[in-house]
Scaffold this motif. Structure first.
Motif, PDB file in Angstrom:
ATOM      1  N   UNK A 278      37.016  17.038 -27.374  1.00 12.70           N
ATOM      2  CA  UNK A 278      36.260  16.794 -28.607  1.00 12.70           C
ATOM      3  C   UNK A 278      36.697  17.565 -29.636  1.00 12.70           C
ATOM      4  N   UNK A 279      36.605  17.269 -30.795  1.00 11.75           N
ATOM      5  CA  UNK A 279      36.813  17.903 -32.019  1.00 11.75           C
ATOM      6  C   UNK A 279      35.784  19.008 -32.645  1.00 11.75           C
ATOM      7  N   UNK A 280      34.463  18.865 -32.375  1.00 11.97           N
ATOM      8  CA  UNK A 280      33.830  19.727 -33.064  1.00 11.97           C
ATOM      9  C   UNK A 280      33.265  20.724 -31.945  1.00 11.97           C
ATOM     10  N   UNK A 281      33.363  22.042 -32.199  1.00 10.63           N
ATOM     11  CA  UNK A 281      32.849  23.055 -31.430  1.00 10.63           C
ATOM     12  C   UNK A 281      31.392  23.525 -31.936  1.00 10.63           C
ATOM     13  N   UNK A 282      30.395  23.893 -31.421  1.00  7.68           N
ATOM     14  CA  UNK A 282      29.068  24.256 -32.201  1.00  7.68           C
ATOM     15  C   UNK A 282      29.428  25.859 -32.722  1.00  7.68           C
ATOM     16  N   UNK A 283      28.525  26.294 -33.829  1.00 11.33           N
ATOM     17  CA  UNK A 283      29.169  27.394 -34.345  1.00 11.33           C
ATOM     18  C   UNK A 283      29.007  28.509 -33.649  1.00 11.33           C
ATOM     19  N   UNK A 284      28.056  28.493 -32.478  1.00 11.53           N
ATOM     20  CA  UNK A 284      27.675  29.538 -31.561  1.00 11.53           C
ATOM     21  C   UNK A 284      29.036  29.769 -30.697  1.00 11.53           C
ATOM     22  N   UNK A 285      29.786  28.598 -30.569  1.00 10.84           N
ATOM     23  CA  UNK A 285      30.906  28.793 -29.595  1.00 10.84           C
ATOM     24  C   UNK A 285      32.329  29.245 -30.411  1.00 10.84           C
ATOM     25  N   UNK A 286      32.244  28.971 -31.591  1.00  8.43           N
ATOM     26  CA  UNK A 286      33.231  28.924 -32.559  1.00  8.43           C
ATOM     27  C   UNK A 286      33.137  30.768 -32.851  1.00  8.43           C
ATOM     28  N   UNK A 287      31.980  31.122 -33.416  1.00  8.72           N
ATOM     29  CA  UNK A 287      32.039  32.760 -33.561  1.00  8.72           C
ATOM     30  C   UNK A 287      32.536  33.390 -32.299  1.00  8.72           C
ATOM     31  N   UNK A 288      31.923  33.071 -30.972  1.00  3.87           N
ATOM     32  CA  UNK A 288      32.495  33.729 -29.913  1.00  3.87           C
ATOM     33  C   UNK A 288      33.924  33.712 -29.905  1.00  3.87           C
ATOM     34  N   UNK A 289      34.553  32.784 -30.047  1.00  2.00           N
ATOM     35  CA  UNK A 289      36.027  32.725 -29.897  1.00  2.00           C
ATOM     36  C   UNK A 289      36.775  33.822 -30.855  1.00  2.00           C
ATOM     37  N   UNK A 290      36.184  33.400 -32.321  1.00  2.02           N
ATOM     38  CA  UNK A 290      36.769  34.260 -33.237  1.00  2.02           C
ATOM     39  C   UNK A 290      36.651  35.664 -32.951  1.00  2.02           C
ATOM     40  N   UNK A 291      35.305  36.003 -32.565  1.00  3.30           N
ATOM     41  CA  UNK A 291      35.019  37.595 -32.109  1.00  3.30           C
ATOM     42  C   UNK A 291      36.102  38.006 -31.129  1.00  3.30           C
ATOM     43  N   UNK A 292      36.307  37.242 -29.919  1.00  7.22           N
ATOM     44  CA  UNK A 292      36.925  37.844 -29.010  1.00  7.22           C
ATOM     45  C   UNK A 292      38.567  37.932 -29.234  1.00  7.22           C
ATOM     46  N   UNK A 293      39.153  37.113 -30.260  1.00  4.84           N
ATOM     47  CA  UNK A 293      40.141  37.254 -30.714  1.00  4.84           C
ATOM     48  C   UNK A 293      40.597  38.505 -31.897  1.00  4.84           C
ATOM     49  N   UNK A 294      39.501  38.561 -32.333  1.00  2.00           N
ATOM     50  CA  UNK A 294      39.473  39.577 -33.459  1.00  2.00           C
ATOM     51  C   UNK A 294      39.350  41.045 -32.484  1.00  2.00           C
ATOM     52  N   UNK A 295      38.581  41.206 -31.212  1.00  2.00           N
ATOM     53  CA  UNK A 295      38.438  42.388 -30.734  1.00  2.00           C
ATOM     54  C   UNK A 295      39.791  42.620 -29.735  1.00  2.00           C
ATOM     55  N   UNK A 296      40.277  41.451 -29.231  1.00  2.00           N
ATOM     56  CA  UNK A 296      41.601  41.593 -28.422  1.00  2.00           C
ATOM     57  C   UNK A 296      42.959  42.013 -29.257  1.00  2.00           C
ATOM     58  N   UNK A 297      42.608  41.751 -30.467  1.00  2.00           N
ATOM     59  CA  UNK A 297      43.682  41.781 -31.576  1.00  2.00           C
ATOM     60  C   UNK A 297      43.889  43.383 -31.735  1.00  2.00           C
ATOM     61  N   UNK A 298      42.775  44.183 -31.106  1.00  2.00           N
ATOM     62  CA  UNK A 298      42.606  45.583 -31.720  1.00  2.00           C
ATOM     63  C   UNK A 298      43.201  46.605 -30.413  1.00  2.00           C
TER      64      UNK A 298
END
Length: 307
Positions: A278-298
């Motif tokens: 499905x196209x839409x992810x809830x905001x709570x899932x989107x921010x978790x994905x963005x957070x993990x990418x941000x932290x793993x990039x470090x």
């Protein structure tokens, strides 16, 4: 078998009654006036009664229209409330996230990051499930699963978080005793550890920039199904193995473990986060994905992501 109520027509009827005009109702609903008129006519035919008196100057409710208006308005208001709530949920990180991961990665890598995430998003709740059993995103109603390793074909949405290396490692004392291999075949002369939860775990497929590909089929003197549980055995000098760099970065840096065959590499191991189709992810899932990418990039052991 009875038909479902015509909820759309009831909601349109309520809006027409509220506005006192087909034109005004159509404008607010973003529909053509003919669509609004046909919906009310369809409803009247279904109910076998007239709901609205129509004249060239104004509309008025019939007795049937008046008696049904309160419930029709409830349908309209409930529908608007549901959509508003879901749209708000999609925009604001709020609510429960059901997250799952394999045991070693979940304990060693994910769990230390979650306190920061929950502090950053205080309206998000978390149900974190750790297991080496086969996880079913849809059947078990997870919002996301972090998957280590190659993915099977599926309809799930997969976003790669990062990749990590699989170096051959052991304790320095182990290689002092058994020798430091110069070719993958030399590994067969020493005790090795094999992970039993990985498909074809005994097939170690190496690549060299000059000599190309070389497959070594190993027999493990020690067999394990958890990468983190293997670290104490490696440090004790009992075996060598292919070990995900994410689990031994500190030990390699401090010299407590040693990497050998550095010119011979294996395909890096990807780490993905899986979400339902499905196209839409809830905001709570989107921010978790963005957070993990941000932290793993470090992290120094995370490769293949934008930093």
């Amino acid at each position: 078998m009875p038909h479902l109520p015509d909820f759309e027509a009831w909601a349109i009827f309520a809006k027409v009654a509220e506005k006192g005009s087909f034109s005004l109702a159509a404008e607010e609903l973003g529909l053509a006036k003919t669509t609004v008129s046909k919906a009310v006519t369809r409803l009247e035919e279904r109910m076998r009664t007239t709901l609205l008196h129509r004249t060239t100057r104004k509309l008025s409710l019939t007795e049937s229209g008046r008696s049904s208006l309160e419930r029709a308005l409830r349908i309209l208001n409930d529908g608007e409330a549901i959509e508003a709530e879901i749209l708000e949920e999609a925009a604001i990180p709020r609510g429960l996230v059901r997250l799952a991961s394999t045991a070693a990665f979940g304990v060693q890598t994910l769990a230390p990051l979650l306190p920061e995430f929950l502090k950053r998003y205080p309206e998000v709740e978390l149900d974190f499930h750790i297991s080496d059993d086969k996880l079913d995103l849809i059947a078990d109603s997870y919002d996301a699963i972090v998957k280590v390793g190659q993915l099977a074909d599926s309809s799930l949405r997969a976003t790669r978080l990062f990749s990590h290396r699989l170096p051959v490692v052991g304790a320095p004392a182990f290689f002092d005793k058994y020798g430091r291999p110069e070719h993958p075949e030399d590994l067969l002369k020493m005790p090795l550890m094999v992970y039993t939860h990985i498909r074809e775990a005994q097939d170690w497929r190496f690549f060299h920039p000059v000599h190309g590909e070389h497959l070594v089929q190993v027999q493990g003197a020690i067999r394990m199904n958890n990468g983190m549980a293997a670290v104490p055995l490696l440090m004790a000098g009992l075996a060598a193995t292919l070990q995900p760099e994410v689990y031994i970065w500190n030990e390699l840096r401090d010299g407590r473990l040693e990497e050998v065959l550095k010119e011979w590499t294996l395909v890096p191991v990807p780490v993905h986060i899986l979400t339902p189709p499905g196209r839409a992810r809830p905001a709570r899932v989107r921010v978790l994905m963005e957070f993990l990418r941000e932290r793993f990039a470090q992290q120094p052991w995370a490769h293949g992501i934008e930093r």
